[in-house]
Design a protein around this motif. Structure first.
Motif, PDB file in Angstrom:
ATOM      1  N   LEU A  44     -11.101  -3.716  -2.956  1.00  0.00           N
ATOM      2  CA  LEU A  44     -10.603  -4.798  -2.087  1.00  0.00           C
ATOM      3  C   LEU A  44     -11.193  -4.731  -0.682  1.00  0.00           C
ATOM      4  CD1 LEU A  44      -6.824  -4.980  -3.128  1.00  0.00           C
ATOM      5  CD2 LEU A  44      -8.717  -6.472  -3.839  1.00  0.00           C
ATOM      6  N   GLY A  45     -11.982  -3.706  -0.404  1.00  0.00           N
ATOM      7  CA  GLY A  45     -12.751  -3.718   0.839  1.00  0.00           C
ATOM      8  C   GLY A  45     -12.315  -2.763   1.920  1.00  0.00           C
ATOM      9  N   ALA A  46     -11.144  -2.097   1.762  1.00  0.00           N
ATOM     10  CA  ALA A  46     -10.691  -1.164   2.793  1.00  0.00           C
ATOM     11  C   ALA A  46      -9.805  -0.107   2.158  1.00  0.00           C
ATOM     12  CB  ALA A  46      -9.936  -1.898   3.900  1.00  0.00           C
ATOM     13  N   SER A  47      -9.815   1.103   2.707  1.00  0.00           N
ATOM     14  CA  SER A  47      -9.071   2.219   2.120  1.00  0.00           C
ATOM     15  C   SER A  47      -7.570   2.044   2.249  1.00  0.00           C
ATOM     16  CB  SER A  47      -9.503   3.530   2.781  1.00  0.00           C
ATOM     17  OG  SER A  47      -9.226   3.496   4.176  1.00  0.00           O
ATOM     18  N   TYR A  48      -7.123   1.275   3.272  1.00  0.00           N
ATOM     19  CA  TYR A  48      -5.678   1.136   3.454  1.00  0.00           C
ATOM     20  C   TYR A  48      -5.039   0.356   2.309  1.00  0.00           C
ATOM     21  CZ  TYR A  48      -6.900  -3.440   5.553  1.00  0.00           C
ATOM     22  OH  TYR A  48      -7.390  -4.704   5.802  1.00  0.00           O
ATOM     23  N   PHE A  49      -5.815  -0.472   1.601  1.00  0.00           N
ATOM     24  CA  PHE A  49      -5.286  -1.147   0.407  1.00  0.00           C
ATOM     25  C   PHE A  49      -4.881  -0.105  -0.646  1.00  0.00           C
ATOM     26  CE2 PHE A  49      -7.808  -4.840   1.974  1.00  0.00           C
ATOM     27  CZ  PHE A  49      -6.787  -5.776   1.987  1.00  0.00           C
ATOM     28  N   LEU A  50      -5.747   0.858  -0.852  1.00  0.00           N
ATOM     29  CA  LEU A  50      -5.494   1.904  -1.833  1.00  0.00           C
ATOM     30  C   LEU A  50      -4.332   2.789  -1.398  1.00  0.00           C
ATOM     31  CD1 LEU A  50      -6.681   2.771  -4.544  1.00  0.00           C
ATOM     32  CD2 LEU A  50      -8.179   4.341  -3.316  1.00  0.00           C
ATOM     33  N   ALA A  51      -4.298   3.150  -0.122  1.00  0.00           N
ATOM     34  CA  ALA A  51      -3.237   4.019   0.386  1.00  0.00           C
ATOM     35  C   ALA A  51      -1.870   3.351   0.275  1.00  0.00           C
ATOM     36  CB  ALA A  51      -3.525   4.392   1.842  1.00  0.00           C
ATOM     37  N   GLY A  52      -1.769   2.107   0.713  1.00  0.00           N
ATOM     38  CA  GLY A  52      -0.492   1.395   0.671  1.00  0.00           C
ATOM     39  C   GLY A  52       0.002   1.165  -0.740  1.00  0.00           C
ATOM     40  N   THR A  53      -0.907   0.781  -1.635  1.00  0.00           N
ATOM     41  CA  THR A  53      -0.527   0.549  -3.026  1.00  0.00           C
ATOM     42  C   THR A  53      -0.074   1.837  -3.688  1.00  0.00           C
ATOM     43  OG1 THR A  53      -2.136  -1.258  -3.164  1.00  0.00           O
ATOM     44  CG2 THR A  53      -1.306  -0.367  -5.239  1.00  0.00           C
ATOM     45  N   ALA A  54      -0.765   2.945  -3.386  1.00  0.00           N
ATOM     46  CA  ALA A  54      -0.405   4.237  -3.975  1.00  0.00           C
ATOM     47  C   ALA A  54       0.996   4.656  -3.562  1.00  0.00           C
ATOM     48  CB  ALA A  54      -1.422   5.298  -3.563  1.00  0.00           C
ATOM     49  N   VAL A  55       1.332   4.501  -2.292  1.00  0.00           N
ATOM     50  CA  VAL A  55       2.659   4.884  -1.798  1.00  0.00           C
ATOM     51  C   VAL A  55       3.744   4.011  -2.426  1.00  0.00           C
ATOM     52  CG1 VAL A  55       4.145   4.954   0.243  1.00  0.00           C
ATOM     53  CG2 VAL A  55       1.804   5.820   0.379  1.00  0.00           C
ATOM     54  N   ALA A  56       3.527   2.702  -2.419  1.00  0.00           N
ATOM     55  CA  ALA A  56       4.535   1.780  -2.940  1.00  0.00           C
ATOM     56  C   ALA A  56       4.747   1.957  -4.440  1.00  0.00           C
ATOM     57  CB  ALA A  56       4.118   0.338  -2.637  1.00  0.00           C
ATOM     58  N   SER A  57       3.657   2.083  -5.189  1.00  0.00           N
ATOM     59  CA  SER A  57       3.788   2.232  -6.642  1.00  0.00           C
ATOM     60  C   SER A  57       4.406   3.578  -6.996  1.00  0.00           C
ATOM     61  CB  SER A  57       2.430   2.078  -7.321  1.00  0.00           C
ATOM     62  OG  SER A  57       1.527   3.062  -6.881  1.00  0.00           O
ATOM     63  N   MET A  58       4.115   4.619  -6.197  1.00  0.00           N
ATOM     64  CA  MET A  58       4.714   5.926  -6.444  1.00  0.00           C
ATOM     65  C   MET A  58       6.228   5.862  -6.276  1.00  0.00           C
ATOM     66  SD  MET A  58       4.308   9.519  -4.366  1.00  0.00           S
ATOM     67  CE  MET A  58       5.296   8.842  -3.031  1.00  0.00           C
ATOM     68  N   LEU A  59       6.698   5.157  -5.247  1.00  0.00           N
ATOM     69  CA  LEU A  59       8.133   5.038  -5.014  1.00  0.00           C
ATOM     70  C   LEU A  59       8.812   4.335  -6.188  1.00  0.00           C
ATOM     71  CD1 LEU A  59      10.573   5.359  -3.121  1.00  0.00           C
ATOM     72  CD2 LEU A  59       9.982   3.138  -2.140  1.00  0.00           C
ATOM     73  N   ILE A  60       8.237   3.224  -6.631  1.00  0.00           N
ATOM     74  CA  ILE A  60       8.796   2.486  -7.769  1.00  0.00           C
ATOM     75  C   ILE A  60       8.790   3.355  -9.020  1.00  0.00           C
ATOM     76  CG2 ILE A  60       8.396   0.549  -9.337  1.00  0.00           C
ATOM     77  CD1 ILE A  60       9.613  -0.368  -6.770  1.00  0.00           C
ATOM     78  N   THR A  61       7.693   4.055  -9.237  1.00  0.00           N
ATOM     79  CA  THR A  61       7.573   4.908 -10.422  1.00  0.00           C
ATOM     80  C   THR A  61       8.631   5.998 -10.426  1.00  0.00           C
ATOM     81  OG1 THR A  61       5.188   4.500 -10.559  1.00  0.00           O
ATOM     82  CG2 THR A  61       6.030   6.443 -11.702  1.00  0.00           C
ATOM     83  N   GLN A  62       8.895   6.607  -9.261  1.00  0.00           N
ATOM     84  CA  GLN A  62       9.899   7.666  -9.177  1.00  0.00           C
ATOM     85  C   GLN A  62      11.292   7.123  -9.474  1.00  0.00           C
ATOM     86  OE1 GLN A  62       9.249  10.972  -8.823  1.00  0.00           O
ATOM     87  NE2 GLN A  62       7.162  10.231  -9.060  1.00  0.00           N
ATOM     88  N   ILE A  63      11.592   5.923  -9.011  1.00  0.00           N
ATOM     89  CA  ILE A  63      12.891   5.310  -9.303  1.00  0.00           C
ATOM     90  C   ILE A  63      13.040   5.096 -10.806  1.00  0.00           C
ATOM     91  CG2 ILE A  63      14.280   3.213  -9.045  1.00  0.00           C
ATOM     92  CD1 ILE A  63      13.100   2.989  -6.205  1.00  0.00           C
ATOM     93  N   TYR A  64      12.000   4.554 -11.419  1.00  0.00           N
ATOM     94  CA  TYR A  64      12.047   4.325 -12.862  1.00  0.00           C
ATOM     95  C   TYR A  64      12.160   5.643 -13.615  1.00  0.00           C
ATOM     96  CZ  TYR A  64      10.530  -0.487 -11.854  1.00  0.00           C
ATOM     97  OH  TYR A  64      10.435  -1.772 -11.386  1.00  0.00           O
ATOM     98  N   TRP A  65      11.470   6.674 -13.128  1.00  0.00           N
ATOM     99  CA  TRP A  65      11.511   7.965 -13.806  1.00  0.00           C
ATOM    100  C   TRP A  65      12.924   8.549 -13.751  1.00  0.00           C
ATOM    101  CZ3 TRP A  65      12.695  13.049 -13.249  1.00  0.00           C
ATOM    102  CH2 TRP A  65      12.151  13.920 -14.195  1.00  0.00           C
ATOM    103  N   LEU A  66      13.587   8.428 -12.604  1.00  0.00           N
ATOM    104  CA  LEU A  66      14.957   8.923 -12.483  1.00  0.00           C
ATOM    105  C   LEU A  66      15.899   8.198 -13.446  1.00  0.00           C
ATOM    106  CD1 LEU A  66      15.469   9.413  -8.635  1.00  0.00           C
ATOM    107  CD2 LEU A  66      15.449  11.183 -10.397  1.00  0.00           C
ATOM    108  N   CYS A  67      15.581   6.938 -13.715  1.00  0.00           N
ATOM    109  CA  CYS A  67      16.394   6.147 -14.645  1.00  0.00           C
ATOM    110  C   CYS A  67      15.988   6.377 -16.100  1.00  0.00           C
ATOM    111  CB  CYS A  67      16.291   4.665 -14.307  1.00  0.00           C
ATOM    112  SG  CYS A  67      17.010   4.234 -12.713  1.00  0.00           S
ATOM    113  N   GLY A  68      15.171   7.397 -16.323  1.00  0.00           N
ATOM    114  CA  GLY A  68      14.735   7.717 -17.686  1.00  0.00           C
ATOM    115  C   GLY A  68      15.877   8.108 -18.600  1.00  0.00           C
TER     116      GLY A  68
END
Length: 446
Positions: A44-68
Motif C-alpha cells: 500500500l506504499g508505506a510501512s505504517y499501513f502494515l504496522a497499524g493493520t498488524a496491531v488492530a488485527s492482533m487485538l481482534i484475534t486475541q479477543i476471538y482466541w479468548l472466546c475459543g
C-alpha cells in the motif's frame, strides 16, 4: 498396552486420520491467508499501513482466541449428543451456545471505541499508524457477531465429525477473502478498509454456510423455550467459564514470555517471535489430531462405552506421538533452512542457534498437552482443564522461571517447555484416575 494398538479393525485408525487430515489442511490455509493479507497491505506504499493493520488485527484475534471456549464446549457437547444419537440434544446445544456467541459479538461492537483506544496506547502509535488502526477496526468489528458464532458452529460440526464440511467452508472462505482483499484494497483503492471489509464478508460467508450445514444435520429443528431456562444453561455456562479461565491463564503465560523478553532486549523479542513460528507449525498438525480425538472421545462418552473411549485415547496418542516425532526430525534436519526462510537477518539466525535444542524438543513435549486437551474437551471436563492449566502456569512456569531467571532468555524457554510438559502430565494423571473408575464399572466419576 500393545493390545490397545492392535485390537479391533483398522477402521478406528482410519477414522482418526479421516477426521484429522481435513482439519490439518484447513489449519494450513489460515497462516497462508495471513501471508496474503500481509503482502497486500505491504504494497500500500508505506510501512505504517502494515504496522497499524498488524496491531488492530492482533487485538481482534486475541479477543476471538479468548472466546475459543465456544468452540471447545460446542465440540464436546455435540460429540456426546452424536454418541447418544439424539438430534434434539444436538439442536439444543447449538441454540443454547448461539445466544452467548451473539451477545459477545454485540459487546465487541459496543466497546469498539475502547478497543481502538487500547490498541493505539498499547502500540504507542504515531498519528499515521493510529489512523490505520482506526480505519481497520471501525470496519472489522462488524464481523464480530459472525466470527464468534462461527466458533461454536465450527466446534459443533467437528463434534458431529463433519470435518470435511468445516475444511471446505474454511478453504472457500479464505480464498474468497484473499481475492476480495486484493480487489477492494488494491484495485478499488480502499486500502486497509478494503482488507477489513473482505475479512468481514468472509466471516459472514462462513456463518451462512455453517448455519446451513448445522440446520440440515439437525433436520431443521427449531429452538424450544425450555432450552433457554436458567437450569438449562447452568451446566453449559459452567463449562464455558472453566474453559475461559483456562484460556486466560494460557494467554497470561504467553504474554509474560513476550513482556519478559522485551525487558531483556528488543532482539530477544524478535528471536522469540521467530522461534515461536516453530510452535505454530507444530500446532497445525497436532491440533488436527486433537480435533479428531475430541469428536471420537465425545461420541464414546455419549454412548458410555468407556473401553472404546480409552482405546480411542491411546490410538490418538499414538498418532500424535508419531506426528510429533516427525516434526522433531524435520526440525533437527532442517532447522537452519527453516530459519533462513523466516528471516534473512544474519545476526538473528546466529543468535537462534543457541536455542535450537528447545525447538527439537518442542513437538515431543507439547504433543501430550495438545492430545489431552482434546480428550478433556470430548469429555466436557472443563474443570480439569482449568485446574491443570492454573497449576502449570502458576505452580510450574512462573516458579521455574524465577529460579532460573539469571539464565536470561534460556530461563523463559526452559519454563515454557516445563509448562507444556506439566499440562500434559497433569491431564494425563486426571484421565488415568478416571480410567481406573471406568474399569471398576462405576460409571463417570464426578
Amino acid at each position: 498396552m500393545l493390545s490397545v494398538f492392535t485390537s479391533g479393525s483398522r477402521t478406528e485408525h482410519k477414522r482418526i486420520l479421516a477426521l484429522a487430515l481435513p482439519m490439518i489442511l484447513s489449519n494450513i490455509t489460515n497462516p497462508l491467508l495471513g501471508m496474503v493479507d500481509t503482502a497486500i497491505v505491504g504494497h500500500l506504499g508505506a510501512s505504517y499501513f502494515l504496522a497499524g493493520t498488524a496491531v488492530a488485527s492482533m487485538l481482534i484475534t486475541q479477543i476471538y482466541w479468548l472466546c475459543g471456549f465456544l468452540r471447545m464446549s460446542a465440540t464436546g457437547l455435540s460429540a456426546q449428543a452424536l454418541g447418544t444419537k439424539d438430534k434434539r440434544a444436538a439442536a439444543r446445544i447449538f441454540y443454547q451456545l448461539l445466544v452467548p456467541a451473539c451477545l459477545l459479538g454485540t459487546l465487541v461492537l459496543i466497546f469498539a471505541p475502547v478497543l481502538e483506544t487500547l490498541a493505539i496506547r498499547f502500540a504507542d502509535a504515531d498519528i499515521q499508524t493510529a489512523g490505520v488502526i482506526h480505519h481497520y477496526l471501525v470496519v472489522r468489528v462488524w464481523g464480530a457477531p459472525a466470527a464468534l458464532a462461527n466458533l461454536l458452529l465450527m466446534g459443533w460440526l467437528i463434534g458431529q465429525q463433519a470435518t470435511r464440511t468445516v475444511m471446505m467452508i474454511q478453504i472457500a472462505a479464505n480464498l474468497a477473502n484473499a481475492l476480495l482483499s486484493y480487489v477492494l484494497a488494491i484495485k478499488l483503492g480502499f486500502a486497509v478498509q478494503g482488507v477489513a471489509t473482505a475479512t468481514v464478508l468472509a466471516e459472514y460467508g462462513i456463518l451462512v454456510a455453517s448455519l446451513w450445514a448445522v440446520l440440515k444435520r439437525i433436520h431443521w429443528i427449531g429452538p424450544q423455550s425450555t432450552w433457554f431456562s436458567a437450569a438449562g444453561y447452568r451446566a453449559v455456562l459452567g463449562l464455558n467459564l472453566d474453559i475461559l479461565l483456562r484460556n486466560l491463564a494460557l494467554q497470561l503465560t504467553m504474554a509474560f514470555m513476550v513482556f519478559q523478553a522485551a525487558r531483556l532486549d528488543s532482539q530477544i523479542v524478535a528471536l522469540n517471535a521467530l522461534l515461536m513460528q516453530f510452535f505454530v507449525l507444530t500446532a497445525l498438525g497436532l491440533d488436527g489430531i486433537a480435533y479428531a480425538v475430541e469428536a471420537l472421545v465425545g461420541e464414546a462418552r455419549g454412548r458410555q462405552q468407556y473401553q472404546l473411549l480409552h482405546q480411542r485415547v491411546v490410538r490418538g496418542l499414538w498418532w500424535s506421538g508419531l506426528l510429533a516425532l516427525l516434526y522433531s526430525l524435520v526440525f533437527v534436519i532442517f532447522d537452519r533452512a527453516i530459519l533462513t526462510l523466516l528471516t534473512d537477518l544474519p545476526e538473528l539466525i546466529h543468535l537462534a542457534r543457541d536455542y535450537l535444542h528447545y525447538i527439537w524438543l518442542l513437538p515431543l513435549v507439547s504433543h501430550w498437552c495438545f492430545l489431552m486437551d482434546g480428550v478433556f474437551i470430548g469429555l466436557t471436563q472443563g474443570r480439569a482443564m482449568r485446574n491443570t492449566m492454573l497449576l502449570s502456569a502458576f505452580g510450574v512456569f512462573l516458579p521455574l522461571w524465577w529460579l532460573c531467571q539469571t539464565a536470561g532468555n534460556h530461563a523463559l524457554w526452559l519454563a515454557f517447555l516445563a509448562f507444556l510438559a506439566a499440562r500434559g502430565i497433569g491431564l494425563g494423571w486426571v484421565y488415568w484416575r478416571r480410567w481406573q473408575v471406568w474399569q471398576q464399572g462405576s460409571g463417570e466419576p464426578g
